[in-house]
Design a protein around this motif. Structure first.
Motif, PDB file in Angstrom:
ATOM      1  N   MET A 149    -139.414  48.862-109.113  1.00 43.22           N
ATOM      2  CA  MET A 149    -139.295  49.242-110.600  1.00 43.22           C
ATOM      3  C   MET A 149    -138.776  50.764-110.487  1.00 43.22           C
ATOM      4  O   MET A 149    -137.783  50.813-111.389  1.00 43.22           O
ATOM      5  CB  MET A 149    -140.510  49.294-111.272  1.00 43.22           C
ATOM      6  N   ASP A 150    -139.002  51.260-109.722  1.00 39.81           N
ATOM      7  CA  ASP A 150    -138.599  52.917-109.507  1.00 39.81           C
ATOM      8  C   ASP A 150    -137.019  52.843-109.068  1.00 39.81           C
ATOM      9  O   ASP A 150    -136.041  53.315-109.725  1.00 39.81           O
ATOM     10  CB  ASP A 150    -139.222  53.666-108.501  1.00 39.81           C
ATOM     11  N   LEU A 151    -136.740  51.761-108.156  1.00 36.42           N
ATOM     12  CA  LEU A 151    -135.345  51.635-107.880  1.00 36.42           C
ATOM     13  C   LEU A 151    -134.551  51.008-108.886  1.00 36.42           C
ATOM     14  O   LEU A 151    -133.524  51.501-109.000  1.00 36.42           O
ATOM     15  CB  LEU A 151    -135.231  50.580-106.653  1.00 36.42           C
ATOM     16  N   PHE A 152    -135.044  50.122-109.870  1.00 41.07           N
ATOM     17  CA  PHE A 152    -134.278  49.553-110.778  1.00 41.07           C
ATOM     18  C   PHE A 152    -133.926  50.639-111.873  1.00 41.07           C
ATOM     19  O   PHE A 152    -132.740  50.788-112.378  1.00 41.07           O
ATOM     20  CB  PHE A 152    -135.173  48.481-111.340  1.00 41.07           C
ATOM     21  N   ARG A 153    -134.876  51.457-112.302  1.00 44.69           N
ATOM     22  CA  ARG A 153    -134.710  52.484-113.213  1.00 44.69           C
ATOM     23  C   ARG A 153    -133.701  53.647-112.649  1.00 44.69           C
ATOM     24  O   ARG A 153    -132.714  54.013-113.572  1.00 44.69           O
ATOM     25  CB  ARG A 153    -136.065  53.365-113.393  1.00 44.69           C
ATOM     26  N   LEU A 154    -133.724  53.822-111.368  1.00 47.82           N
ATOM     27  CA  LEU A 154    -132.565  54.739-110.822  1.00 47.82           C
ATOM     28  C   LEU A 154    -131.285  54.128-110.864  1.00 47.82           C
ATOM     29  O   LEU A 154    -130.338  54.937-111.335  1.00 47.82           O
ATOM     30  CB  LEU A 154    -133.122  55.083-109.301  1.00 47.82           C
ATOM     31  N   ARG A 155    -131.134  52.925-110.526  1.00 51.27           N
ATOM     32  CA  ARG A 155    -129.558  52.121-110.538  1.00 51.27           C
ATOM     33  C   ARG A 155    -129.220  52.235-112.059  1.00 51.27           C
ATOM     34  O   ARG A 155    -128.140  52.416-112.330  1.00 51.27           O
ATOM     35  CB  ARG A 155    -129.774  50.896-109.846  1.00 51.27           C
ATOM     36  N   GLN A 156    -130.104  51.654-113.089  1.00 49.43           N
ATOM     37  CA  GLN A 156    -129.522  51.296-114.149  1.00 49.43           C
ATOM     38  C   GLN A 156    -129.647  52.732-115.163  1.00 49.43           C
ATOM     39  O   GLN A 156    -128.616  52.736-115.807  1.00 49.43           O
ATOM     40  CB  GLN A 156    -130.686  50.513-114.996  1.00 49.43           C
ATOM     41  N   GLY A 157    -130.377  53.629-114.988  1.00 46.35           N
ATOM     42  CA  GLY A 157    -130.111  54.996-115.551  1.00 46.35           C
ATOM     43  C   GLY A 157    -130.034  54.748-117.079  1.00 46.35           C
ATOM     44  O   GLY A 157    -130.900  54.124-117.718  1.00 46.35           O
ATOM     45  N   ASP A 158    -128.965  55.248-117.554  1.00 46.68           N
ATOM     46  CA  ASP A 158    -128.777  55.334-118.994  1.00 46.68           C
ATOM     47  C   ASP A 158    -128.138  54.221-119.650  1.00 46.68           C
ATOM     48  O   ASP A 158    -128.248  53.878-120.905  1.00 46.68           O
ATOM     49  CB  ASP A 158    -127.838  56.503-119.494  1.00 46.68           C
ATOM     50  N   ASN A 159    -128.069  52.879-118.822  1.00 47.53           N
ATOM     51  CA  ASN A 159    -127.606  51.818-119.234  1.00 47.53           C
ATOM     52  C   ASN A 159    -128.654  50.776-119.882  1.00 47.53           C
ATOM     53  O   ASN A 159    -128.403  49.799-120.428  1.00 47.53           O
ATOM     54  CB  ASN A 159    -126.957  51.012-117.978  1.00 47.53           C
ATOM     55  N   LEU A 160    -130.026  51.344-119.853  1.00 46.11           N
ATOM     56  CA  LEU A 160    -131.158  50.536-120.076  1.00 46.11           C
ATOM     57  C   LEU A 160    -131.155  50.670-121.851  1.00 46.11           C
ATOM     58  O   LEU A 160    -131.298  52.075-122.349  1.00 46.11           O
ATOM     59  CB  LEU A 160    -132.343  50.937-119.685  1.00 46.11           C
ATOM     60  N   ASP A 161    -131.148  49.521-122.489  1.00 45.27           N
ATOM     61  CA  ASP A 161    -131.587  49.708-123.853  1.00 45.27           C
ATOM     62  C   ASP A 161    -133.104  50.000-124.157  1.00 45.27           C
ATOM     63  O   ASP A 161    -133.850  49.953-123.342  1.00 45.27           O
ATOM     64  CB  ASP A 161    -131.135  48.334-124.669  1.00 45.27           C
ATOM     65  N   GLU A 162    -133.416  50.341-125.387  1.00 47.12           N
ATOM     66  CA  GLU A 162    -134.876  50.952-125.719  1.00 47.12           C
ATOM     67  C   GLU A 162    -135.753  49.860-125.370  1.00 47.12           C
ATOM     68  O   GLU A 162    -136.864  50.216-124.810  1.00 47.12           O
ATOM     69  CB  GLU A 162    -134.718  51.373-127.142  1.00 47.12           C
ATOM     70  N   GLN A 163    -135.606  48.721-125.860  1.00 44.45           N
ATOM     71  CA  GLN A 163    -136.504  47.526-125.410  1.00 44.45           C
ATOM     72  C   GLN A 163    -136.812  47.392-123.792  1.00 44.45           C
ATOM     73  O   GLN A 163    -137.783  47.175-123.573  1.00 44.45           O
ATOM     74  CB  GLN A 163    -136.055  46.203-126.246  1.00 44.45           C
ATOM     75  N   THR A 164    -135.567  47.488-123.084  1.00 39.98           N
ATOM     76  CA  THR A 164    -135.711  47.171-121.727  1.00 39.98           C
ATOM     77  C   THR A 164    -136.543  48.342-121.126  1.00 39.98           C
ATOM     78  O   THR A 164    -137.241  48.298-120.134  1.00 39.98           O
ATOM     79  CB  THR A 164    -134.248  47.166-121.081  1.00 39.98           C
ATOM     80  N   ALA A 165    -136.187  49.477-121.639  1.00 44.24           N
ATOM     81  CA  ALA A 165    -137.052  50.979-120.990  1.00 44.24           C
ATOM     82  C   ALA A 165    -138.434  50.845-121.289  1.00 44.24           C
ATOM     83  O   ALA A 165    -139.077  50.990-120.460  1.00 44.24           O
ATOM     84  CB  ALA A 165    -136.200  52.248-121.703  1.00 44.24           C
ATOM     85  N   GLN A 166    -138.925  50.135-122.576  1.00 43.66           N
ATOM     86  CA  GLN A 166    -140.168  50.095-122.881  1.00 43.66           C
ATOM     87  C   GLN A 166    -140.751  48.991-121.962  1.00 43.66           C
ATOM     88  O   GLN A 166    -141.817  49.308-121.508  1.00 43.66           O
ATOM     89  CB  GLN A 166    -140.295  49.615-124.394  1.00 43.66           C
TER      90      GLN A 166
END
Length: 754
Positions: free
Chosen positions: A549-566
């Motif tokens: 999950m940490d790696l996923f957040r680093l790669r996607q960065g600002d590309n995550l929409d609000e629902q995915t970020a939650q």
């Protein structure tokens, strides 16, 4: 088990050593190779091979009784000496396989009538020939009177006194004693009838060496031993050895058997010229002797000897009956107490507690000074008993011994060296096992009772040394220490019956409990292994999920929409919770499986400092205001485990405290213990939930919404318990919570402030 004959010395005529006080216990008294001269003896071949019933050996004095000398008798058939009728009677009465205890008696119609007594020893017939003295017309009356008197005796003591008097009337000896053997094979004169001018031996004891083991063994097999004249020279057998076997002929069953030189010396020192003894055998055990002494030579006729043997046989039976009646009467007095013990055991759910109730009187039941009970692995004591470590030594000794159900002694120090330290409370022991193997047991104790023993000339320690065979039979007084009052036969029987009753009442229950405990232990062990494996194996996938999950957040960065970020935040949070839970479960199962402590001196300030450093991020988010103890303490604890417990308690305060969290830790050392208090300013815990929070997976709030994982306080209390201490909670709603550690080891205080 070896017999008394296994270590015997060869007789002197076979080159054996001279018999002395030091080796008389190894004298081969059953093969003397000679007889007393007031009779003659023949040894006759009894097997079918070879000449039928030929004479193989004869005493040298044969010619004094028959019209044929020993040399002429050898090789002659039995019929040639005694005629066909007597010969046929002997052979038919004593066929092959007959025990040497069975005798055949007849009268030889020679110019002077002779008494012939025969018995069989394997493939030999042993014939004894004696003169028949004139018999008194009173002999039969004496025997009838003796039988009637013995049957009429009311008590054991009365029976023995009557037997002594009756035997003296029958035999005409100067002194007749009833001699009883003790457990250590020493003997005591328990009844006596003698001439009024003789010093009495009543109440005197005589050491075991006076009647050694091989002599006692012969007394069990053969009822009577006679020495007619201590000064008469024995008459040897011709030839000394059996000519066919070249071995000595066993004469243990022969009344004419020559008396041991040591015993003759003993009798002379005693002032005795003639003696006769009849064995008293009860339940196959040599109980005692009818011992007759005369101060001039005395030949006792076969008929009188037979009458004395009848008295002995009747005494055997009557002693057994009187002892049984005595035991029954004694136990009748204990019947109510016995039943009360069994009723109590049957009704209770806690047998150890119920049976150790002083009101039950288990100690007094057997007149003991104290009693110890062991049930389900625990001890309870009443009255005067050895200390706890002594009881454990006793139990180990009982379990290692050969006695599986019963041990009785009035001199425990002679059986167990360590018991010498407990003579005041445990010189006597009566122990019974409830069931086999001494897992459960009852032990009754008696303290030392100083005694005085009257010895006939010497104590056992001196009887075989400078005084052996003894030069004097004057009374020797000995003070005896380390002995208790002997246990009554009725008390022993009562203890055995009580053990059987308790085994029947408690045995099945205790066996079931042991099985349940074993099953529970095995189940707990399996659960611990299961929990250990699950918590350990879960940590790796949980760690990988977190890393993913940490790696996923680093790669996607600002590309995550609000629902995915939650969603990713939720996954990270729950993964962290799972990681924390598995780590705590791993630690908890480790504490259960490996509870050993590594105690060391450690500073309380250092423990707190390291704990707060580990919790720094949480403390900062909660705006922690911390105050520690005013003085440092050096604790004797397992540092990592106590730090784990403190960490969970402080984390708990930070997690549930009101921001800003106020937290204080205080410490006191007094009365052999240290008290640590961790106090917060949180919302508090309702009283009904305070104890439940120490149970595994118990949390405040609804499932899925409450913070924490329900393991921390359980871990903290387990650490306190492993140290032999406690962890408790006090809380007031709206005012906060105080968690208190009490540890039993007192620390050393230093003067530094925190």
């Amino acid at each position: 088990m070896t017999s008394p004959k296994d270590d015997l010395l060869p007789p002197s005529y076979l080159g054996g050593p001279q018999i002395t006080g030091e080796n008389c216990h190894r004298e081969a008294i059953h093969i003397p190779g000679s007889i007393q001269p007031h009779g003659a003896l023949l040894v006759v071949r009894a097997e079918n091979e070879g000449p039928p019933h030929e004479v193989l050996q004869a005493s040298e004095n044969l010619g004094e009784f028959l019209e044929i000398g020993p040399a002429a008798a050898l090789g002659q058939p039995l019929e040639a000496l005694f005629g066909p009728q007597v010969s046929r009677g002997i052979v038919q009465a004593l066929p092959l396989g007959t025990t040497d205890r069975l005798q055949y008696r007849t009268t030889l119609q020679t110019p002077t009538p002779l008494a012939l007594t025969a018995h069989r020893v394997e493939e030999r017939l042993v014939l004894e020939i004696e003169a028949i003295p004139a018999e008194s017309s009173e002999d039969n009356n004496h025997l009838r009177n003796a039988v009637f008197a013995l049957e009429s005796a009311q008590t054991l003591a009365g029976l023995l006194e009557t037997a002594a008097e009756a035997a003296r009337n029958l035999s005409g000896f100067d002194r007749v004693m009833l001699y009883r053997f003790a457990e250590d094979n020493s003997g005591e004169v328990v009844a006596e009838s003698c001439r009024t001018d003789l010093a009495p031996f009543l109440g005197h004891r005589f050491p075991e060496s006076d009647i050694p083991a091989q002599a006692r063994a012969l007394y069990v097999r053969h009822a009577l031993r006679l020495t007619a004249d201590v000064g008469a020279a024995p008459s040897p057998l011709t030839p000394r050895l059996d000519p066919l076997t070249q071995a000595p002929t066993p004469l243990g069953g022969a009344v004419l058997r020559a008396t041991s030189p040591m015993h003759l010396h003993y009798l002379r020192n005693m002032g005795v010229a003639s003696s006769l003894s009849v064995s008293i055998v009860v339940d196959g055990r040599l109980w005692g002797l009818i011992s007759c002494h005369h101060h001039t030579p005395r030949v006792t006729s076969p008929s009188v000897r037979a009458a004395l043997e009848e008295v002995g046989r009747l005494l055997n039976l009557q002693i057994q009956l009187k002892e049984q009646a005595d035991v029954a009467a004694f136990r009748q007095q204990l019947a109510a107490g016995h039943q009360q013990v069994l009723d109590t055991a049957a009704r209770t759910l806690s047998p150890l507690q119920a049976l150790s109730d002083p009101a039950l009187g288990l100690s007094e039941l057997l007149r003991a000074g104290g009693v110890a009970l062991r049930l389900e692995g625990e001890w309870r004591t009443l009255g005067a008993t050895p200390p706890a470590e002594g009881l454990e030594k006793l139990l180990a000794w009982l379990q290692a011994g050969e006695d599986e159900f019963l041990l009785v002694t009035d001199h425990l120090g002679s059986r167990l060296a360590e018991a010498g330290a407990w003579t005041d409370v445990a010189s006597g022991l009566l122990a019974v096992s409830i069931g086999r193997g001494w897992q459960e047991a009852v032990l009754w104790f008696r303290g030392e009772q100083p005694q005085v023993a009257l010895w006939g000339g010497a104590t056992p320690d001196h009887a075989k040394t400078e005084l052996g065979p003894r030069q004097s039979f004057a009374t020797y007084i000995e003070d005896i220490r380390g002995h208790a009052e002997p246990w009554h036969t009725g008390e022993i029987a009562e203890a055995q019956a009580l053990a059987r009753g308790l085994s029947a009442t408690l045995g099945e229950r205790l066996s079931t409990l042991r099985k349940l405990n074993d099953d529970l232990t095995r189940s707990n062990e399996e659960w611990r292994k299961f929990a250990f494996v699950i918590s350990h194996d879960l940590q790796e996938p949980v760690r990988l999920i977190g890393q993913f999950m940490d790696l996923f957040r680093l790669r996607q960065g600002d590309n995550l929409d609000e629902q995915t970020a939650q969603l990713t935040h939720y996954v990270n949070r729950e993964t962290a919770r799972i990681g924390s839970l598995t780590a705590d479960l791993y630690t908890y199962t480790e504490l259960l499986s490996y509870p050993e402590l590594n105690l060391q001196a450690i500073s309380l300030s250092d423990l707190l400092r390291q704990t707060l450093a580990d919790l720094a991020p949480l403390a900062e988010s909660k705006q922690l205001k911390f105050s520690g103890p005013t003085k440092d303490l050096i604790l004797n604890v397992d540092g990592p485990k106590l730090q784990l417990a403190l960490g969970h308690v402080i984390r708990n305060a930070l997690t549930f405290g009101r921001v800003p969290v106020q937290l204080s830790v205080s410490a006191e050392a007094e009365a052999g213990q240290v008290t640590l208090k961790v106090q917060d300013n949180g919302h508090g815990v309702p009283k009904e939930y305070q104890e439940r929070l120490f149970e595994l997976f118990q949390r405040l709030g609804k499932a899925g919404t409450a913070e924490g994982n329900g393991v921390g306080l359980t871990l903290a209390r387990k650490v306190a318990e492993l140290h032999g201490g406690t962890l408790t909670m006090q809380s007031t709603l709206g005012q906060g919570t105080t968690l208190t550690f009490v540890l039993p080891s007192p620390p050393a205080s230093t003067g530094s402030a925190t």
